[in-house]
Design a protein around this motif. Structure first.
Motif, mmCIF file in Angstrom:
data_model
loop_
_atom_site.group_PDB
_atom_site.id
_atom_site.type_symbol
_atom_site.label_atom_id
_atom_site.label_comp_id
_atom_site.label_asym_id
_atom_site.label_seq_id
_atom_site.Cartn_x
_atom_site.Cartn_y
_atom_site.Cartn_z
ATOM 1 N N GLU A 257 6.259 5.686 22.373
ATOM 2 C CA GLU A 257 5.821 4.596 23.233
ATOM 3 C C GLU A 257 6.458 3.310 22.749
ATOM 4 N N PRO A 258 6.814 2.408 23.657
ATOM 5 C CA PRO A 258 7.480 1.165 23.252
ATOM 6 C C PRO A 258 6.515 0.206 22.570
ATOM 7 N N SER A 259 6.994 -0.468 21.538
ATOM 8 C CA SER A 259 6.200 -1.489 20.865
ATOM 9 C C SER A 259 7.094 -2.251 19.919
ATOM 10 N N ASP A 260 6.860 -3.561 19.815
ATOM 11 C CA ASP A 260 7.641 -4.367 18.890
ATOM 12 C C ASP A 260 6.955 -4.481 17.534
ATOM 13 N N ASP A 261 5.817 -3.805 17.360
ATOM 14 C CA ASP A 261 5.064 -3.853 16.110
ATOM 15 C C ASP A 261 4.522 -2.458 15.846
ATOM 16 N N TYR A 262 5.030 -1.783 14.799
ATOM 17 C CA TYR A 262 4.601 -0.408 14.530
ATOM 18 C C TYR A 262 3.105 -0.337 14.231
ATOM 19 N N ARG A 263 2.539 -1.394 13.663
ATOM 20 C CA ARG A 263 1.104 -1.406 13.353
ATOM 21 C C ARG A 263 0.278 -1.358 14.637
ATOM 22 N N LYS A 264 0.720 -2.112 15.631
ATOM 23 C CA LYS A 264 0.023 -2.129 16.916
ATOM 24 C C LYS A 264 0.128 -0.768 17.610
ATOM 25 N N LYS A 265 1.323 -0.185 17.585
ATOM 26 C CA LYS A 265 1.527 1.109 18.234
ATOM 27 C C LYS A 265 0.684 2.199 17.573
ATOM 28 N N LEU A 266 0.673 2.229 16.254
ATOM 29 C CA LEU A 266 -0.084 3.242 15.529
ATOM 30 C C LEU A 266 -1.585 3.055 15.733
ATOM 31 N N SER A 267 -2.056 1.821 15.636
ATOM 32 C CA SER A 267 -3.488 1.548 15.804
ATOM 33 C C SER A 267 -3.958 1.917 17.204
ATOM 34 N N SER B 71 0.812 -1.216 0.000
ATOM 35 C CA SER B 71 0.000 0.000 0.000
ATOM 36 C C SER B 71 0.846 1.268 0.000
ATOM 37 N N LYS B 72 2.141 1.170 0.356
ATOM 38 C CA LYS B 72 3.011 2.344 0.355
ATOM 39 C C LYS B 72 3.252 2.883 -1.049
ATOM 40 N N ARG B 73 3.036 2.058 -2.064
ATOM 41 C CA ARG B 73 3.316 2.474 -3.432
ATOM 42 C C ARG B 73 2.371 3.558 -3.925
ATOM 43 N N ASP B 74 1.229 3.693 -3.285
ATOM 44 C CA ASP B 74 0.260 4.714 -3.677
ATOM 45 C C ASP B 74 0.662 6.045 -3.041
ATOM 46 N N PRO B 75 0.930 7.081 -3.861
ATOM 47 C CA PRO B 75 1.371 8.368 -3.292
ATOM 48 C C PRO B 75 0.305 9.051 -2.444
ATOM 49 N N GLU B 76 -0.950 8.631 -2.579
ATOM 50 C CA GLU B 76 -2.025 9.228 -1.797
ATOM 51 C C GLU B 76 -2.123 8.633 -0.396
ATOM 52 N N ILE B 77 -1.332 7.594 -0.131
ATOM 53 C CA ILE B 77 -1.400 6.901 1.157
ATOM 54 C C ILE B 77 -0.193 7.271 2.006
ATOM 55 N N THR B 78 -0.442 7.691 3.232
ATOM 56 C CA THR B 78 0.618 8.096 4.150
ATOM 57 C C THR B 78 1.339 6.876 4.707
ATOM 58 N N ASP B 79 2.653 6.976 4.857
ATOM 59 C CA ASP B 79 3.470 5.869 5.349
ATOM 60 C C ASP B 79 3.217 5.646 6.842
ATOM 61 N N GLY B 80 2.677 4.490 7.184
ATOM 62 C CA GLY B 80 2.379 4.180 8.574
ATOM 63 C C GLY B 80 3.619 4.046 9.443
ATOM 64 N N VAL B 81 4.719 3.567 8.854
ATOM 65 C CA VAL B 81 5.963 3.428 9.617
ATOM 66 C C VAL B 81 6.438 4.791 10.101
ATOM 67 N N LYS B 82 6.387 5.805 9.228
ATOM 68 C CA LYS B 82 6.824 7.154 9.607
ATOM 69 C C LYS B 82 5.933 7.749 10.688
ATOM 70 N N LEU B 83 4.626 7.527 10.564
ATOM 71 C CA LEU B 83 3.725 8.057 11.591
ATOM 72 C C LEU B 83 3.974 7.384 12.936
ATOM 73 N N ALA B 84 4.163 6.060 12.909
ATOM 74 C CA ALA B 84 4.395 5.334 14.158
ATOM 75 C C ALA B 84 5.694 5.759 14.824
ATOM 76 N N SER B 85 6.689 6.159 14.016
ATOM 77 C CA SER B 85 7.984 6.569 14.578
ATOM 78 C C SER B 85 7.874 7.849 15.395
ATOM 79 N N LEU B 86 6.803 8.616 15.193
ATOM 80 C CA LEU B 86 6.597 9.852 15.945
ATOM 81 C C LEU B 86 6.012 9.597 17.329
ATOM 82 N N ILE B 87 5.474 8.394 17.540
ATOM 83 C CA ILE B 87 4.807 8.069 18.803
ATOM 84 C C ILE B 87 5.843 7.555 19.794
#
Length: 331
Positions: free
Chosen positions: A104-114, A86-102
């Motif tokens: 809080e500890p987490s071993d899964d960026y998807r879990k932390k972001l959600s 899904s990162k290939r679509d320029p209209e979609i924001t990179d979840g990894v980058k957003l999660a890096s701003l949070i």
């Protein structure tokens, strides 16, 4: 010599509480998200402001995994990637980058972001759509974040094969008002006899994993039921369960035939009455351009409630009548 004027800093946190909330509520969704990652205090401020957000949807499919957020103010949608596809679509924001701003500890960026999104924004609807293989489904990261949703779909376009253990876990652990299950079970002899926690269930492709005997007795709070791939005898039994059973919340039943069973099989042993509605009214009631099947009423014995059955070559559709529905009908 005079000092050159400097741009004064805007002391946001010194503003009155009501003003801070109003400013945050008028932010764009992504601006509010970024503000919430600045500190624990800013996160709490965004949470307390209750930015109007309509829904958050989690999509997991062969096309890619993503989060979609819809706001209330202007109906905008924001898409966030949860996979490389899904990162290939320029209209979609990179979840990894957003999660890096949070922070809080987490071993899964998807879990932390959600978890962050669900904790700070007051979503009116939370939706999960799974249409790809996830193994094991019992250890899916999203269940660690939340187990209660408004709408859950597992399988859609083509039959989705899951184990009986995964299905039992879903039915026992995940709570949802509405549930779509487009699944087939690995194990031909498996029959699910558990009471379900849904107000609305749609089972596509095959429903032979579901034990339909005494289904309405086990699920008296079920309001809308849509089952596919049923034998004629199963449809007949579901109708008799409603006719002979106790009062339930069921408002509609759609049963698709597995084969072209005759009306004699489906209506065997059932007393029918003249229908409450005409064929012309049935177009609106059943959302169809044309109504070519048979219309008839059936009646529940315990309280006399009526239901209208539309029976055609492909399916048996039933609408249960109550005072409100009859008043809207104008009969």
């Amino acid at each position: 010599m005079n000092e050159p004027p400097t741009n004064p800093k805007f002391g946001f946190q010194k503003c009155p509480f009501a003003l801070r909330e109003e400013i945050i509520r008028n932010m764009e969704f992504m601006d509010a998200f970024h503000f919430s990652t600045l500190s624990k205090r800013s996160k709490r401020m965004v949470h307390d402001a209750k930015l109007p957000t309509h829904s958050i949807s989690f999509y997991f499919s062969w096309l890619g995994d993503m989060i979609s957020v819809e706001t209330i103010k202007d109906g905008k949608r924001f898409a966030i990637s949860l996979s490389d596809t899904s990162k290939r679509d320029p209209e979609i924001t990179d979840g990894v980058k957003l999660a890096s701003l949070i922070n809080e500890p987490s071993d899964d960026y998807r879990k932390k972001l959600s978890a962050h999104l669900l904790s700070i924004f007051p979503f009116k609807e939370t939706v999960v759509f799974i249409d790809r293989e996830i193994e094991p489904l019992t250890e899916f990261f999203l269940w660690d974040v939340r187990k209660t949703f408004n709408f859950v779909t597992v399988g859609w376009g083509s039959p989705f094969f899951i184990s009986s253990e995964d299905l039992i876990f879903m039915l026992e652990t995940i709570k949802s008002n509405r549930c779509n299950l487009g699944i087939k079970i690995d194990g031909a002899n498996f029959k699910c006899r558990k009471a379900l926690k849904f107000e609305q269930l749609s089972a596509f492709h095959s429903v032979q994993w579901l034990d339909t005997d005494d289904f309405l007795k086990r699920n008296p709070k079920m309001k809308h039921l849509h089952l596919e791939d049923l034998y004629g005898e199963q449809i007949n039994d579901l109708l008799k369960q409603w006719i002979n059973g106790q009062v339930t919340d069921l408002e509609s039943l759609i049963a698709l035939k597995r084969y072209d069973y005759s009306a004699d099989v489906i209506l065997d042993g059932i007393v029918t009455l003249d229908p409450t509605i005409t064929h012309e009214q049935a177009k609106q009631i059943y959302s169809r351009q044309e109504v070519n099947g048979q219309l008839m009423n059936i009646q529940r014995k315990i309280d006399g409630q009526l239901a209208t059955v539309l029976l055609d070559q492909k399916e048996c559709s039933v609408v249960m009548w109550n005072e409100k529905r009859l008043a809207e009908l104008g009969n």
